[in-house]
Scaffold this motif. Structure first.
Motif, PDB file in Angstrom:
ATOM      1  N   GLY A  87       2.387   4.792  -4.588  1.00 49.78           N
ATOM      2  CA  GLY A  87       1.956   6.143  -4.944  1.00 49.78           C
ATOM      3  C   GLY A  87       1.315   6.859  -3.778  1.00 49.78           C
ATOM      4  O   GLY A  87       0.215   7.413  -3.870  1.00 49.78           O
ATOM      5  N   CYS A  88       1.993   6.880  -2.647  1.00 54.20           N
ATOM      6  CA  CYS A  88       1.428   7.534  -1.461  1.00 54.20           C
ATOM      7  C   CYS A  88       1.231   9.014  -1.734  1.00 54.20           C
ATOM      8  O   CYS A  88       2.040   9.656  -2.400  1.00 54.20           O
ATOM      9  N   THR A  89       0.164   9.551  -1.183  1.00 55.24           N
ATOM     10  CA  THR A  89      -0.115  10.968  -1.370  1.00 55.24           C
ATOM     11  C   THR A  89       0.756  11.793  -0.421  1.00 55.24           C
ATOM     12  O   THR A  89       0.867  11.471   0.762  1.00 55.24           O
ATOM     13  N   VAL A 138       2.582  13.306  -5.174  1.00 58.46           N
ATOM     14  CA  VAL A 138       2.475  11.859  -5.040  1.00 58.46           C
ATOM     15  C   VAL A 138       3.899  11.334  -5.001  1.00 58.46           C
ATOM     16  O   VAL A 138       4.751  11.799  -5.745  1.00 58.46           O
ATOM     17  N   CYS A 139       4.132  10.371  -4.137  1.00 61.21           N
ATOM     18  CA  CYS A 139       5.487   9.826  -4.051  1.00 61.21           C
ATOM     19  C   CYS A 139       5.783   8.985  -5.292  1.00 61.21           C
ATOM     20  O   CYS A 139       4.997   8.120  -5.660  1.00 61.21           O
ATOM     21  N   PRO A 140       6.903   9.227  -5.947  1.00 62.69           N
ATOM     22  CA  PRO A 140       7.198   8.532  -7.202  1.00 62.69           C
ATOM     23  C   PRO A 140       8.025   7.262  -7.027  1.00 62.69           C
ATOM     24  O   PRO A 140       8.364   6.630  -8.015  1.00 62.69           O
ATOM     25  N   HIS A 141       8.373   6.892  -5.809  1.00 62.23           N
ATOM     26  CA  HIS A 141       9.419   5.881  -5.657  1.00 62.23           C
ATOM     27  C   HIS A 141       8.961   4.448  -5.809  1.00 62.23           C
ATOM     28  O   HIS A 141       9.771   3.565  -6.020  1.00 62.23           O
ATOM     29  N   CYS A 142       7.708   4.189  -5.589  1.00 63.20           N
ATOM     30  CA  CYS A 142       7.283   2.795  -5.725  1.00 63.20           C
ATOM     31  C   CYS A 142       5.823   2.772  -6.143  1.00 63.20           C
ATOM     32  O   CYS A 142       5.153   3.810  -6.163  1.00 63.20           O
ATOM     33  N   PRO A 143       5.295   1.632  -6.474  1.00 58.16           N
ATOM     34  CA  PRO A 143       3.942   1.592  -7.039  1.00 58.16           C
ATOM     35  C   PRO A 143       2.810   1.938  -6.072  1.00 58.16           C
ATOM     36  O   PRO A 143       1.657   2.018  -6.499  1.00 58.16           O
ATOM     37  N   LEU A 188       3.877   7.351   5.165  1.00 61.15           N
ATOM     38  CA  LEU A 188       4.907   7.184   4.139  1.00 61.15           C
ATOM     39  C   LEU A 188       5.973   6.249   4.686  1.00 61.15           C
ATOM     40  O   LEU A 188       6.117   6.101   5.892  1.00 61.15           O
ATOM     41  N   CYS A 189       6.727   5.661   3.777  1.00 59.57           N
ATOM     42  CA  CYS A 189       7.923   4.969   4.245  1.00 59.57           C
ATOM     43  C   CYS A 189       9.069   5.967   4.210  1.00 59.57           C
ATOM     44  O   CYS A 189       8.956   7.047   3.651  1.00 59.57           O
ATOM     45  N   ASP A 190      10.186   5.605   4.813  1.00 61.06           N
ATOM     46  CA  ASP A 190      11.283   6.574   4.909  1.00 61.06           C
ATOM     47  C   ASP A 190      11.892   6.885   3.542  1.00 61.06           C
ATOM     48  O   ASP A 190      12.412   7.974   3.324  1.00 61.06           O
TER      49      ASP A 190
HETATM   50  S1  SF4 Z   1       5.504   3.207   0.220  1.00 58.42           S
HETATM   51 FE1  SF4 Z   1       7.171   4.608   0.489  1.00 58.42          FE
HETATM   52  S2  SF4 Z   1       8.197   4.662  -1.492  1.00 58.42           S
HETATM   53 FE2  SF4 Z   1       6.227   3.735  -1.765  1.00 58.42          FE
HETATM   54  S3  SF4 Z   1       4.970   5.379  -2.441  1.00 58.42           S
HETATM   55 FE3  SF4 Z   1       4.703   5.197  -0.240  1.00 58.42          FE
HETATM   56  S4  SF4 Z   1       6.199   6.542   0.649  1.00 58.42           S
HETATM   57 FE4  SF4 Z   1       6.722   6.276  -1.503  1.00 58.42          FE
END
Ligand code: SF4
Ligand SMILES: Cc1cc2nc3c(=O)[nH]c(=O)nc-3n(C[C@H](O)[C@H](O)[C@H](O)COP(=O)(O)O)c2cc1C
Ligand code: FES
Lengths: 779, 430, 153
Positions: free
Chosen positions: A229-231, A222-227, A257-259
């Motif tokens: 939480g994209c898989t 899970v992406c930890p960078h923002c709320p 996902l975002c970059d």
């Molecule tokens: S939006 Fe971007 S930063 Fe946020 S969880 Fe998804 S991939 Fe990660």
């Protein structure tokens, strides 16, 4: 529902389903290149040919909708021949350079050729040559010769994201995918084209030549960078994370996902990564450090009691780790306190917390305070997708500047900072409802009359109120800045009959999970600890996975607090800002190094697997907790498996019943901003804040601050922007700013946590004097 | 039978492109009649009764096409297809350049019948003069009250706009044409929905060929029974045939359908140049299979030509003499489709590219015996598998030529030269 | 951007229910005057019609009559369609190449003439057919005759 037969098996699917999707539900794989469910049918590549009885020709399974009684064959002599032909055509102008292609082993051109293709090629003519190995931005390379012209990337960027940064150039066999005017693409979502490309035409630069698919490991994460939480799927090789890909979850998300999420995976290996413990300026092993910390704790307990110990949990921790901290605090040091490090002061009761499915059903979406594109990028895509499905969707913004971008017919109410809760309460009061909750709110407003920064009529405010009260499925995205908003949201929910769902866009990413794990989430808990510390009441302060000076809204106060604590102990991945204020800094393990659960802004719990070992001396938190307990000679047994999932609420954290309504604070009429000064508005920007990444460095905005074009002109800046010196009552900083037409005059929008230009040195809402330092030109 | 000419009156009346000349020769009388004596429904019925079939290539019954328009109150459009780019076809150019008022009158009648309030002519980009002629004539028609509000006091109003493409054969395909008319790349659209349901700007739209619409004035004037006195039961009426290639008098000829091919070539087009013999005929534009000389007695109508193994298509009749190499002919036509493939779908984009290379290599004497099967197989891999009909269109000539002139193709790959001795081609590339 | 382009854009927009339809006519008009459509021109057109630049770029690149590189004062299209080929268009092209000293697709050094192939120009009765700046010149008797009349006069 439609019933049909595919390869002699019956299936019932909704009307409008395409044959390929119906087949997929039966586990029958029909090859596709150009088709993608999120983008809809195109019918360009022709690989998905199937036979439908009673139809004279083969049809493309991706463009043919199912029909009652249809009989489909996905294999057979004619189909196989057709596929073989298409594959042969796709390969004639393909460079066949699989040995040096990163996609090798994961390539649909290879796979389908292997499965359905001809054993040998018949093409003897010269191939067409096109562009190879050309970067289309800092992260992505294009090989036009490998491209099968499926148009997925072009359609995704243009139709789906709405940022037309890729195009089809030319015609016929000379057609290529190219960037606009051959300039780099700078969309926040550019990396998705790598996942979308079925062949090796769009490849990741950071991943380039790093591995062959057979010597890597892939784990769900899970992406930890923002709320959001994209898989994701995390690819590692020899103990290093070398790639992150989106992971679609059927029926829930497409895996975009975002970059930041896709390329910001290198924070584990950046130079700033903490590999050894640092105790009172001396490097030592992690094990050695635990004895020293144990001594401090022991002394604190005997001299001042457990009340003098506090734990602050921050951005990098999993729910399990937060739970361990909570248990440690309760069992080893009963009487000690915990809190989570917050940047904004607002709180959202879980009973109001909506999910992304609400966006899929919404007829009105309101952004409050911030633009999701900046803070929770993928949510922007979800709202766009909703607008594709429901062109009548209303998107509105209520914030200190224009929050909506590129949504058809979006409406913005530009409201001064700290006035937004009152403004919304006012709008509701104007709508003429009989709701008690709203009347109660209105009674708190006194003589408040909003003054907006953009031209808005009283009727429009009234209409906003009515829309909020009357829309069928209302979704609000709230940035958590104004704590009073909580009461407005509660009143709104009480006044409405239909769905009213709020999605918190504020961090830390996992706050809802830590709350579930037993760490208090209200800002007040944090504030009391900081205030107590500043008054010398704290003896040992643990800061776990956070950078207090960077994240706490009042940097001065945080500094005073740290200065007065006997021993500040930091567990984390990086050295904190002003490390001299810490007595011990010990290397922690983080995302991808420990297994754990993250809860996203929906309150949904998702598990991220560990893929690699922590580097150097870095250790998982539990190791430290255990050894500190040991040093205190306390028995502390952490169960290895804490299961945060709840039988009744499934993936979601259980929703609590809603709290009582509380009065909103009516803003003081703000003193007129002195001429030449700007009012500071903070916002979260995933690209700028958070964990360091060398891969992302070229994309971190050079001009994080945004001011109105008029202010920029007044300050003598050109279109590029320049450097400003800002001075407020709390302090001074300098910051790079650029003009942005979405910002009204007199407002300076500044991301939280920018290195070197800390907004919390000025204070949210502060009126600052702005002096131009220099103009900067972008070479 | 035919007292003609009806469609090609420009060939006998000088300056009929001028409105006063046109009017002096009964021009715009059929329009008056249509507006006065018919309601739209009756006109659609009349077109149905006449059996008029689309002259753009597919031969679809025009009255039936018009009746597909949904009755849902949305605005409708009539779009006239003047993209004419099918090799061998040049009738629409003459019709718009030499007698633009006839088309305009046809458009007004058709719009009235179909309920369109706005109509477009889409001319291919190369028709600079044709488009200018049309624009001039449209302006004249406005001045004379045939266009604009309340035409001839009938209560019916219509605007006509002339639009120019910018060089792309595929824009003749109706959905690609609509894309182009909307200012986009000329990629064909996914069907369904068909233009009748969601056409220009998503609205119900009729797309008809220039010649089809030009049939309206004489049809209204003389009635459907008259129309049916010509041609056959299923292919009634008049057809303009464009005859070119090795004939003495290339040109457009208006014939009653079912006129024998031989008569078209010999009586109308003056027979083969230099007293040579017919080797092959491409009767309906470059997309249709060739006919051999033994088919010269075939009547020119949709069914008979189909029975003979080809199609009437757009009526572009290319006559090829016995000194011409069919490999060269095939290569040239497949190259055309390669140049004009929009590039969207794989078989058309790559298949025409590959096939062109192989045919040109054969023609240049660098073929090998495997090439013949290769071409046949490639054709099989293109046939019926493309997004739009252009891919299939590229096969008509080459596949039939290989069937009828197999020896010639074989000689190219075994002898490595052309038995005809003649090369159509510039072969420097090989 | 030239001021009159704004006027042209407004005229083109006024003619059609949707602004996109104005794109082809506006591009034609500007190219007729400028000779070709430079990157700047494309950006200007996008701005005038409020269309995304990539959209305009992609459209321009699709159609063979829009030029993205400078062309000569006279653009000679020689039809190489089948009927013209049966009547000697390949030889005509060869001769023109020889006389002009350029290959198909090129422009003479002095910037006078660009020589291009055209697919069937729908004038097969007049084969071999050429167009000079989209004006039909047909039948072409010889390369010399064509050049004498259209280029050197
Ligand atoms: S939006 Fe971007 S930063 Fe946020 S969880 Fe998804 S991939 Fe990660
Ligand atoms: C590749 C392709 C090219 C075509 N070109 C033309 C054309 O130039 N003119 C034309 O009238 N129809 C052309 N058509 C046929 C049109 O799609 C359409 O059927 C026709 O305009 C309908 O008019 P009609 O019913 O009057 O014949 C073409 C079709 C295809 C597939
Ligand atoms: S997947 Fe069906 S045509 Fe491409």
């Amino acid at each position: 529902m439609i019933r049909l037969t595919i390869d002699d098996r019956e299936i019932t699917v909704p009307e409008g389903t395409m044959i390929v999707d119906a087949a997929a539900q039966l586990g029958i794989d029909v090859p596709i290149y150009c088709y993608h469910q999120a983008l809809g049918p195109l019918g360009a590549c022709r690989i998905c040919l199937v036979q439908v009885e009673k139809m004279p020709k083969l049809v493309t399974g991706c463009t043919t909708a199912v029909q009652e009684g249809m009989v489909v064959h996905t294999r057979g002599a004619a189909v196989d021949k057709g596929r073989k032909g298409v594959l042969e055509f796709l390969l004639i102008n393909h460079p066949l350079d699989c040995p040096v292609c990163d996609k090798g082993g994961e390539c649909f051109l290879q796979d389908y050729t292997f499965q359905y293709g001809a054993p040998a090629g018949r093409y003897d003519e010269p191939k067409i040559h096109k562009l190879k190995d050309a970067p289309i931005n800092d992260f992505i390379i294009i090989d036009q010769e490998r491209c099968v012209l499926c148009q997925r990337c072009v359609r995704f960027m243009g139709e789906y994201v709405g940022e037309e940064q890729l195009l089809l150039e030319g015609r016929g066999v000379d057609t290529v995918v190219a960037t606009v005017s051959h300039q780099p693409m700078d969309s926040q979502f550019s990396g998705n084209v790598i996942d979308l490309c079925p062949v090796g035409a769009l490849l990741s630069i950071p991943y380039r030549y790093k591995a062959r698919p057979w010597n890597l490991e892939r784990e769900e994460s899970v992406c930890p960078h923002c709320p959001v939480g994209c898989t994701t799927s995390v690819t590692s090789r020899e103990g290093h994370v070398i790639r992150v890909e989106g992971r679609p979850v059927a029926g829930r998300n497409w895996g975009w996902l975002c970059d930041r999420g896709r390329f910001g995976y290198d924070f584990g290996y950046v130079e700033k990564r903490l590999l050894n413990a640092l105790v009172e300026g001396r490097e030592m092993s992690a094990a050695e450090s635990t004895r020293t910390v144990g001594r401090w704790l022991d002394a604190a307990l005997t001299d001042r009691g457990p009340e003098s110990v506090a734990f602050l949990v921050g951005g990098q921790q999993t729910m399990e780790e937060a739970y361990q901290v909570a248990r440690f605090s309760q069992e080893v040091l009963p009487g000690s306190r915990t809190a989570m490090v917050r940047t904004v002061e607002g709180y959202l009761p879980s009973g109001l917390n909506g999910s992304f499915q609400d966006i899929e059903r919404a007829d009105v979406v309101v952004y409050i305070g911030g633009d999701p594109y900046d803070a929770v990028p993928v949510v922007h895509l979800k709202v766009r997708e909703r607008q594709r499905a429901n062109p009548g969707l209303k998107v509105m913004g209520v914030g200190a500047y224009e929050l909506t971008r590129d949504f058809h017919g979006a409406k913005n109410f530009t409201v001064k900072p700290q006035h937004q809760a009152a403004f919304l309460a006012y709008a509701l009061a104007q709508a003429g409802t009989k709701s008690q909750a709203v009347e109660h709110l209105a009674s708190q407003l006194g003589t408040y009359v909003p003054s907006l920064l953009n031209p808005v009529t009283p009727e429009e405010i009234q209409a906003l109120g009515r829309t909020l009260l009357e829309s069928e499925h209302l979704v609000l995205l709230w940035d958590g800045k104004e704590p009073e908003m909580e009461s407005v949201l509660l009143a709104l929910r009480a006044a409405r009959e239909d769905a009213t769902e709020v999605l918190p866009t504020f961090g830390p990413s996992n706050w809802r999970g830590w709350e579930r794990a037993g760490i208090p989430a209200h800002f007040a808990s944090l504030q009391t600890i900081i205030d107590d510390a500043a008054q010398g009441k704290i003896s040992v302060l643990f800061v776990v996975g956070a950078d207090l000076l960077r994240d706490y809204p009042d940097r001065e106060q945080a500094r005073r607090a740290l200065e007065r604590v006997d021993h500040v102990v930091q567990v984390g991945l990086f050295l904190p800002e002003e490390v001299q204020l810490y007595h011990a800094v010990v290397p922690g393990a983080g995302w991808s190094e420990v297994y754990g659960t993250y809860t996203n802004m929906e309150g949904r719990m998702q598990v991220a697997m560990a893929t690699v070992q922590p580097p150097g001396q870095a250790r998982p938190l539990r190791t430290y907790l255990n050894s500190w307990a040991h040093a205190l000679k306390k028995s502390f047994v952490l169960e290895s498996e804490w299961d945060p999932f709840d039988d009744d609420s499934g993936d979601f954290v259980p929703r609590e019943s809603l709290p009582e309504l509380r009065p909103v604070t009516v803003p003081e009429p703000s003193p007129g901003t002195p001429p030449g000064s700007l009012r500071v508005v903070g916002f979260s920007l995933v690209m700028e804040g958070g964990m360091p990444s060398e891969i992302l460095a070229p994309r971190v905005p050079r001009f994080p601050g945004r001011i109105s074009p008029q202010d920029a002109a007044r300050l003598g800046f050109s279109e590029q922007g320049g450097e400003l010196q800002l001075e407020g009552t709390m302090g001074k900083i300098s910051v790079m700013v650029a003009p942005d037409r979405r910002i009204p005059d007199g407002i300076l929008a500044l991301p939280y946590g920018i290195h070197g230009s800390p907004l919390n040195q000025l204070g949210e809402g502060a009126s600052v004097k702005a002096v131009r330092l220099e103009e900067v030109s972008l070479g | 039978m035919s007292q003609g000419p009806y469609l090609l009156r420009n060939q006998v009346i000088a300056d009929i492109d001028q409105i006063d000349v046109y009017e002096a020769n009964q021009g715009y009388q059929p329009l008056r009649k249509a507006l006065k004596e018919y309601d739209p429904k009756a006109l659609v019925e009349m077109v149905k009764a006449s059996g008029l079939r689309g002259r753009g290539g597919a031969g679809f019954p025009t009255g039936m096409k018009w009746s597909f328009l949904p009755n849902d109150g949305r605005p409708r459009y009539l779009v006239v297809n003047s993209d004419e780019a099918e090799p061998g076809t040049f009738k629409d150019r003459e019709l718009i350049e030499k007698n633009p008022h006839q088309l305009i009158e046809g458009m007004i009648i058709s719009s009235y019948a179909t309920g369109a309030r706005e109509a477009y002519v889409y001319c291919r980009g190369e028709f600079l003069y044709g488009a200018a002629q049309l624009k001039r004539a449209v302006a004249e028609a406005y001045q004379h009250g045939y266009l604009g509000e309340n035409i001839l006091d009938s209560g019916f109003s219509l605007d006509i706009k002339v639009y120019r493409g910018a060089g792309a054969y595929i824009c003749g395909e109706e959905s690609a044409l609509l894309e182009s008319l909307e200012g986009k790349r000329g990629n064909p659209r996914l069907k369904p929905p068909f233009p009748a349901v969601a056409g220009l700007y998503g609205m119900p739209t009729v797309v008809n060929n220039v010649e089809t619409i030009c049939n309206l004035p004489p049809l209204v004037e003389n009635g459907p029974e008259w129309y049916r006195t010509m041609g056959t039961e299923k292919s009634p009426g008049l057809k303009v045939m464009s005859v070119s290639g090795h004939v003495n008098r290339p040109g457009n000829y208006e014939i009653p359908l079912s006129t024998p091919l031989r008569s078209l070539i010999e009586d109308y087009a003056g027979g083969i140049k230099g007293g040579r013999q017919v080797k092959a005929i491409i009767p309906g534009g470059s997309s249709v299979p060739v006919l051999t000389a033994d088919k010269l007695d075939t009547p020119v109508d949709y069914e008979a030509i189909l029975a003979a193994g080809s199609m009437l298509g757009s009526g572009g009749c290319i006559v090829i003499d016995d000194q011409t190499c069919m490999v060269a002919v095939s290569a040239r036509l497949v190259r055309f489709y390669r140049e004009e493939s929009c590039g969207k779908c794989t078989p058309c984009r790559e298949g025409t590219f590959w096939m062109t290379d192989v045919l040109e290599r054969m023609e240049a004497g660098a073929g090998n015996p495997r090439d013949l099967d290769l071409i046949r197989d490639m054709a099989d891999n293109i046939a019926g598998k493309c997004f739009c009909p252009l891919g299939d269109a590229s096969l008509g000539v080459v596949v039939s030529a290989m069937k009828y002139f197999e020896d010639e193709f074989e000689a190219h790959v075994t002898e490595h030269s052309c038995p005809m001795g003649a090369r159509l081609y510039d072969t420097v590339n090989h | 951007m030239k001021p009159k382009w704004q006027v042209w854009a407004n005229e083109a927009k006024a003619e059609f229910p949707k602004a996109n339809s104005a794109l082809l006519p506006l591009l034609h008009r500007i190219q007729t005057e400028e000779g070709y459509l430079s990157e700047n021109t494309i950006n200007d057109v996008a701005e005038l019609l409020q269309l995304p630049v990539p959209y305009v770029e992609s459209v321009v690149s699709f159609y063979s009559l829009y030029f993205q590189k400078p062309v000569g004062k006279r653009v000679i299209h020689v039809c190489v369609g089948l009927s013209c080929a049966l009547n000697g268009s390949d030889q005509l092209m060869h001769h023109l190449e020889g006389k002009l000293g350029i290959q198909e697709g090129q422009t003479t050094q002095d910037g006078e003439v660009t020589l291009l192939e055209a697919e069937c120009l729908a004038a097969c009765d007049l084969a071999p057919v050429a167009q000079v700046n989209l004006r039909f010149v047909a039948p072409v008797e010889s390369a010399d005759a064509l050049l004498a009349k259209e280029v050197n006069s």
